[in-house]
Design a protein around this motif. Structure first.
Motif, PDB file in Angstrom:
ATOM      1  N   SER A   1      -7.958   3.665  -0.569  1.00  0.00           N
ATOM      2  CA  SER A   1      -6.981   3.903   0.180  1.00  0.00           C
ATOM      3  C   SER A   1      -7.009   2.751   1.662  1.00  0.00           C
ATOM      4  O   SER A   1      -5.834   2.598   2.245  1.00  0.00           O
TER       5      SER A   1
ATOM      6  N   GLY B   1      -9.561  10.149   2.705  1.00  0.00           N
ATOM      7  CA  GLY B   1      -8.807   9.428   1.940  1.00  0.00           C
ATOM      8  C   GLY B   1      -9.244   9.314   0.513  1.00  0.00           C
ATOM      9  O   GLY B   1     -10.504   8.933   0.208  1.00  0.00           O
TER      10      GLY B   1
ATOM     11  N   LYS C   1      -1.985  11.800  -8.241  1.00  0.00           N
ATOM     12  CA  LYS C   1      -2.580  11.257  -6.864  1.00  0.00           C
ATOM     13  C   LYS C   1      -2.053  11.728  -5.830  1.00  0.00           C
ATOM     14  O   LYS C   1      -2.446  12.178  -4.856  1.00  0.00           O
TER      15      LYS C   1
ATOM     16  N   ILE D   1      -0.234   6.034   6.601  1.00  0.00           N
ATOM     17  CA  ILE D   1       0.112   5.333   5.100  1.00  0.00           C
ATOM     18  C   ILE D   1      -0.293   3.686   5.444  1.00  0.00           C
ATOM     19  O   ILE D   1       0.424   3.026   6.457  1.00  0.00           O
ATOM     20  N   ASN D   2      -1.078   3.220   4.574  1.00  0.00           N
ATOM     21  CA  ASN D   2      -1.524   1.774   4.744  1.00  0.00           C
ATOM     22  C   ASN D   2      -0.612   0.749   3.881  1.00  0.00           C
ATOM     23  O   ASN D   2      -0.482   1.069   2.815  1.00  0.00           O
TER      24      ASN D   2
ATOM     25  N   VAL E   1      -6.289   8.443   5.145  1.00  0.00           N
ATOM     26  CA  VAL E   1      -5.557   7.227   5.005  1.00  0.00           C
ATOM     27  C   VAL E   1      -5.072   7.321   3.593  1.00  0.00           C
ATOM     28  O   VAL E   1      -5.699   7.702   2.608  1.00  0.00           O
ATOM     29  N   VAL E   2      -3.795   6.639   3.274  1.00  0.00           N
ATOM     30  CA  VAL E   2      -3.390   6.761   2.008  1.00  0.00           C
ATOM     31  C   VAL E   2      -2.808   5.489   1.367  1.00  0.00           C
ATOM     32  O   VAL E   2      -2.112   4.579   2.482  1.00  0.00           O
ATOM     33  N   ASN E   3      -3.370   5.078   0.451  1.00  0.00           N
ATOM     34  CA  ASN E   3      -2.920   4.011  -0.072  1.00  0.00           C
ATOM     35  C   ASN E   3      -1.227   3.807  -0.409  1.00  0.00           C
ATOM     36  O   ASN E   3      -0.655   4.515  -1.132  1.00  0.00           O
TER      37      ASN E   3
ATOM     38  N   PHE F   1       0.381   2.606  -6.217  1.00  0.00           N
ATOM     39  CA  PHE F   1      -0.152   3.975  -5.918  1.00  0.00           C
ATOM     40  C   PHE F   1       1.153   5.146  -5.886  1.00  0.00           C
ATOM     41  O   PHE F   1       0.732   6.115  -6.371  1.00  0.00           O
TER      42      PHE F   1
ATOM     43  N   HIS G   1       2.419   4.538  10.021  1.00  0.00           N
ATOM     44  CA  HIS G   1       2.074   3.557   8.962  1.00  0.00           C
ATOM     45  C   HIS G   1       1.829   2.418   9.535  1.00  0.00           C
ATOM     46  O   HIS G   1       2.330   1.859  10.634  1.00  0.00           O
TER      47      HIS G   1
ATOM     48  N   LYS H   1      -9.747   2.801   3.930  1.00  0.00           N
ATOM     49  CA  LYS H   1     -10.422   3.460   4.940  1.00  0.00           C
ATOM     50  C   LYS H   1     -11.529   2.351   5.382  1.00  0.00           C
ATOM     51  O   LYS H   1     -11.736   1.928   6.685  1.00  0.00           O
TER      52      LYS H   1
ATOM     53  N   ILE I   1      -3.072  14.397  -2.937  1.00  0.00           N
ATOM     54  CA  ILE I   1      -3.193  13.967  -1.345  1.00  0.00           C
ATOM     55  C   ILE I   1      -2.712  15.140  -0.483  1.00  0.00           C
ATOM     56  O   ILE I   1      -3.111  15.579   0.524  1.00  0.00           O
TER      57      ILE I   1
END
Length: 266
Positions: free
Chosen positions: A57, A53, A146, A172-173, A133-135, A140, A222, A59, A150
């Protein structure tokens, strides 16, 4: 595993060079990681999971929230470590569960200097699963460059030969706070839950439905990584998915029943 380790070390010195101080630090971080590799291998070794990620993000928060659930100031402490320059870059922790028995998770840095080195974490060690993992914050979501990056990383990883049978979990965080959080109506909070989420927006922008249709080893979820725990239902679903995919690709299962990543031909 020693021949693989020697090949990895040679590859790192020869081809994985990144110019400048950032590259030097990335090689130093990766070199330290190599010292851990010879201990892997064998039937009793933990299953290996790599977590990728971009920077920021969530992690590392995710990893240590699982490992040290009582650490209430984890996000503040991790930020202080980063600012002090004491962060080794990568992190590794081992866990046990009813699903995978024992497994280790590598938290791999997502800086521009480290991304070219991502392959070394799965080309020389058998990886059971990839977590990406994605912010998921509002801020974001507005960074089109970005988001595009991704999508490119996800597509690349899903098509790597070494990861063909590995589970791929896109996380998805859902960050706890976001821009305009105070302006959300009470009705909206009830409808969407206490944690703000851009889940549907990311599903659409990243084309998650297409990945779900094209790859049987892909799963997207998520969650708020700062609130994850061993009893979290989403976390249990992730481990169950990884365990089922591992069983489907096991040598003990007849070939006719084995699952694998299949790409839809266009």
């Amino acid at each position: 595993l020693k021949p693989c380790w020697l090949s990895l070390r040679a590859w790192l010195r020869r081809g994985a060079h990144v110019p400048g101080r950032a590259g030097a630090r990335a090689r130093a971080q990766s070199g330290a990681m190599l010292g851990c590799l010879p201990s892997f291998g064998g039937a009793s070794s933990p299953d290996q999971i790599v977590m990728f990620g971009l920077e920021g993000s969530g992690k590392t928060t995710f990893l240590y929230r699982l490992k040290l659930p009582g650490w209430s100031t984890i996000t503040t402490a991790l930020e202080e470590v980063r600012q002090a320059g004491d962060d080794p870059g990568y992190h590794y922790e081992e866990f046990t569960s009813p699903y995978l028995r024992s497994f280790g998770i590598w938290d791999v840095p997502g800086s521009a200097a480290m991304i070219p080195l991502w392959p070394m974490f799965y080309r020389y060690v058998k990886v059971e699963a990839v977590f990406f993992v994605v912010n998921g914050s509002d801020a974001f979501l507005k960074k089109e460059d970005k988001i595009t990056e991704i999508g490119r990383h996800i597509a690349t990883l899903l098509n790597e030969d070494e990861l063909r049978k590995s589970s791929f979990i896109l996380i998805i965080n859902d960050f706890e706070s976001s821009e305009g959080e105070e302006q959300r109506s009470e009705r909206d909070k009830v409808r969407r839950g206490n944690d703000h989420t851009n889940w549907q927006a990311f599903r659409d922008i990243l084309g998650i439905r297409r990945f779900e249709e094209d790859y049987s080893n892909f799963k997207a979820v998520h969650m708020n990584c700062a609130k994850v725990s061993e009893s979290n239902e989403t976390w249990r679903q992730i481990l169950s998915f990884v365990a089922e995919n591992k069983l489907a690709n096991s040598d003990d299962v007849p070939p006719s029943r084995r699952g694998c990543a299949t790409v839809h031909k266009r």
